[in-house]
Design a protein around this motif. Structure first.
Motif, PDB file in Angstrom:
ATOM      1  N   LYS A 186     -62.884 -22.298  78.112  1.00 20.48           N
ATOM      2  CA  LYS A 186     -62.413 -21.631  76.903  1.00 20.48           C
ATOM      3  C   LYS A 186     -61.005 -21.076  77.057  1.00 20.48           C
ATOM      4  O   LYS A 186     -60.367 -20.734  76.083  1.00 20.48           O
ATOM      5  N   ARG A 187     -60.527 -20.929  78.283  1.00 16.29           N
ATOM      6  CA  ARG A 187     -59.174 -20.419  78.500  1.00 16.29           C
ATOM      7  C   ARG A 187     -58.302 -21.584  78.970  1.00 16.29           C
ATOM      8  O   ARG A 187     -58.396 -22.020  80.106  1.00 16.29           O
ATOM      9  N   ASP A 188     -57.480 -22.077  78.094  1.00 15.25           N
ATOM     10  CA  ASP A 188     -56.600 -23.195  78.429  1.00 15.25           C
ATOM     11  C   ASP A 188     -55.304 -22.643  79.006  1.00 15.25           C
ATOM     12  O   ASP A 188     -54.520 -22.002  78.308  1.00 15.25           O
ATOM     13  N   ASN A 189     -55.082 -22.888  80.290  1.00 18.33           N
ATOM     14  CA  ASN A 189     -53.876 -22.381  80.949  1.00 18.33           C
ATOM     15  C   ASN A 189     -52.990 -23.525  81.427  1.00 18.33           C
ATOM     16  O   ASN A 189     -52.225 -23.375  82.376  1.00 18.33           O
ATOM     17  N   SER A 190     -53.117 -24.656  80.739  1.00 20.44           N
ATOM     18  CA  SER A 190     -52.377 -25.844  81.171  1.00 20.44           C
ATOM     19  C   SER A 190     -50.872 -25.710  80.986  1.00 20.44           C
ATOM     20  O   SER A 190     -50.093 -26.399  81.647  1.00 20.44           O
TER      21      SER A 190
END
Length: 248
Positions: free
Chosen positions: A78-82
């Motif tokens: 749920k946490r997109d840190n791309s």
């Protein structure tokens, strides 16, 4: 005499009692066999029931473990840190989105100095003394920085922004954290092993529902806070190297 024996009642004759004894022996033998069969059937049924129960318990435990693993993987997804990329900045002022990509970072510095992050309204959302030795400040800050925010670094030759990984933990450090992503929802006793600093909990609207000074000695603040964490709430920790959450 022979006539008397023939006239005697049948129950007084020897062959009658022989038959009675044989019948009794057959009845006793049959009853014993039935008891053994019943015991075997009962034991077999009990063993099968016990084995079924044990197997179901094991299956349930495996299912619960699989569910916990799935929840952790789901939380991380749920946490997109791309977009975050490791970046090192020196003293000065910088703009998120221009000098460094937006994302969630673990921020560390060489030496001792000040780190500020200002939102678009010019209000500080991060105000920390970075100190690698943790004597005068905190060794790192974990937080999200957004496009348009301003970063100000003072007294530090190099500050490194390392993309942060998402994992559930009951020990949190200086920075901002989300319940359900970084720590499981639940009821906890909150303490710190050393130092003192600020502890905040914000609801889904960004309004602080908990605002305390947490102090290991209890001299400058409280030694322990009991809180109920709900999914989606944000936790803010400032000036504290570590905060421990003990499940109640």
């Amino acid at each position: 005499m022979a006539n008397d024996e023939n006239k005697a009642p049948f129950y007084k004759r020897w062959w009658f009692w022989l038959i009675v004894v044989i019948v009794l022996l057959i009845i006793i033998f049959s009853a014993g066999r039935n008891d053994e069969d019943n015991k075997d059937t009962t034991n077999t049924g009990t063993e099968e029931t016990t084995n079924d129960t044990n197997n179901k318990t094991k299956d349930n435990n495996r299912t619960n473990e699989d569910n916990d693993t799935t929840k952790e993987e789901s939380a991380a997804a749920k946490r997109d840190n791309s977009s975050a990329k490791e970046t090192t900045l020196n003293a000065g002022k910088f703009t998120v989105g221009t000098d460094i990509p937006a994302g969630r970072y673990v921020i560390t510095g060489e030496g001792t100095g000040n780190l500020f992050v200002y939102d678009e309204d010019g209000l500080p959302v991060v105000n920390e003394i970075l100190d690698k030795s943790a004597d005068m400040g905190v060794p790192n800050v974990t937080t999200d920085i957004k496009d348009g925010q301003e970063i100000e670094i003072s007294g530090l030759n190099a500050v490194t922004f390392t993309p942060a990984k998402t994992k559930l933990s009951n020990k949190l450090t200086t920075g901002t954290w989300i319940v359900g992503l970084d720590i499981k929802a639940g009821r906890y006793n909150v303490t710190t092993p050393s130092g003192s600093g600020n502890f905040f909990i914000y609801n889904n609207l960004g309004v602080p529902t908990t605002n305390e000074i947490l102090d290991a000695t209890g001299e400058m603040g409280v030694k322990q806070i009991t809180v109920t964490l709900e999914d989606g709430q944000q936790i803010g920790i400032s000036g504290l190297n570590e905060v421990d959450f003990t499940k109640k």
